[in-house]
Design a protein around this motif. Structure first.
Motif, PDB file in Angstrom:
ATOM      1  N   SER A 143       0.795  -1.230   0.000  1.00  0.00           N
ATOM      2  CA  SER A 143       0.000   0.000   0.000  1.00  0.00           C
ATOM      3  C   SER A 143       0.829   1.282   0.000  1.00  0.00           C
ATOM      4  O   SER A 143       0.269   2.367  -0.163  1.00  0.00           O
ATOM      5  N   GLU A 151       2.743   2.364  -2.243  1.00  0.00           N
ATOM      6  CA  GLU A 151       2.642   3.008  -3.567  1.00  0.00           C
ATOM      7  C   GLU A 151       1.280   3.674  -3.777  1.00  0.00           C
ATOM      8  O   GLU A 151       1.078   4.357  -4.777  1.00  0.00           O
ATOM      9  N   SER A 152       0.366   3.473  -2.811  1.00  0.00           N
ATOM     10  CA  SER A 152      -0.909   4.188  -2.823  1.00  0.00           C
ATOM     11  C   SER A 152      -0.870   5.384  -1.878  1.00  0.00           C
ATOM     12  O   SER A 152      -1.888   6.024  -1.623  1.00  0.00           O
ATOM     13  N   ASN A 199      -3.318   0.624  -6.212  1.00  0.00           N
ATOM     14  CA  ASN A 199      -2.227   0.804  -7.164  1.00  0.00           C
ATOM     15  C   ASN A 199      -2.133  -0.403  -8.097  1.00  0.00           C
ATOM     16  O   ASN A 199      -3.003  -1.281  -8.081  1.00  0.00           O
ATOM     17  N   GLY A 221       4.309  -2.753  -6.925  1.00  0.00           N
ATOM     18  CA  GLY A 221       3.392  -2.282  -7.962  1.00  0.00           C
ATOM     19  C   GLY A 221       4.023  -2.342  -9.341  1.00  0.00           C
ATOM     20  O   GLY A 221       3.436  -2.854 -10.293  1.00  0.00           O
ATOM     21  N   ASP A 260       2.977  -4.984 -12.396  1.00  0.00           N
ATOM     22  CA  ASP A 260       2.342  -4.306 -13.528  1.00  0.00           C
ATOM     23  C   ASP A 260       2.904  -4.866 -14.839  1.00  0.00           C
ATOM     24  O   ASP A 260       4.074  -4.647 -15.164  1.00  0.00           O
TER      25      ASP A 260
END
Length: 245
Positions: A24, A26-27, A79, A234, A238
């Motif tokens: 979290s 990266e959020s 994210n 993330g 991705d």
């Protein structure tokens, strides 16, 4: 993206993801143990004390003041890691997400089978009558009396449905997590230092083929991993990330 990881994901039929605070960050949600984390900030009492059951019982107003400031997060969005895991579930590959986080971002991304080991800030309940309240109810109590949220029906204290220090994990949630991990062919461990027990002990139930560890810092599970990735989770999960990590 990481080709070796994508190869594992393409072949997996029953993957489980086990994650922590690093999922979290990266959020925009700070973790606890990094240099800028909660444990390195200065407070009247140590964070472990202020987030303990004893402190909740003996310093209730101070507990809720700290809780509102540091654990309730505003405006955080899922994210790339949350979104990829939800997509893998829709594809029938991800069997479950087991998380130590309390922010609800996996569900916000679309994941359906999520085992929240430490509860959720989004659920709050009256300790007297059991009525549930949204997180806004906890926030709105800040300007009322001593700031302790109390049930509008029976007057009982409304407690966040999060596991505080000195409290045990929910037995059913733990059993579900163990069952999922035991039946997985791939276990991805991400964004966790594996320092918090009993949650970190769940890894010993894995019997599958591929253990993947994704974390910026070393963990106790690194030596056991089939694939070890020291990078932000993330960007790693991705598939469209332009830079190979």
């Amino acid at each position: 993206m990481v080709p070796a990881l994508e190869k594992i994901l393409a072949a997996t039929k029953s993957m489980v993801f086990f994650g922590g605070a690093g999922v979290s960050t990266e959020s925009g949600i700070p973790d606890f143990r990094s240099v800028d984390g909660l444990y390195h900030q200065k407070f009247k009492y140590p964070p472990e004390t202020m987030l303990s059951h004893t402190f909740y019982e003996t310093h209730t107003a101070e507990f809720f003041d700290f809780y509102r400031q540091k654990l309730i997060v505003h405006g955080a969005k899922p994210n790339a890691a949350h979104l990829r895991l939800a997509a893998l579930e829709r594809e029938g590959k991800c069997r479950a997400v087991v998380t130590q986080n309390i922010d609800g971002l996996h569900q916000a991304a679309g994941s359906k089978t999520v085992y929240e080991l430490h509860g959720s800030t989004l659920r709050n309940y009256c300790t007297r009558c059991g009525k549930f309240f949204p997180v806004q109810f906890i926030e709105d109590a800040a300007g009322v009396g001593d700031g302790v949220p109390r049930c509008d029906e029976c007057g009982g204290i409304v407690k966040p449905d999060v596991v505080l220090y000195e409290e045990g994990l929910d037995e059913e949630t733990m059993e579900n997590a163990v069952h999922a991990i035991r039946g997985a062919d791939t276990l991805i461990v991400g964004g966790t230092s594996l320092a918090v027990y009993p949650a970190a002990g769940l890894l010993r139930y894995f019997r599958g083929e591929n253990l993947v560890v994704i974390n910026k810092q070393p963990t106790p599970a690194d030596a056991m991993a089939n694939l070890l990735i020291h990078a932000p989770i993330g960007r790693t999960l991705d598939p469209d990330a332009p830079i190979e990590v």
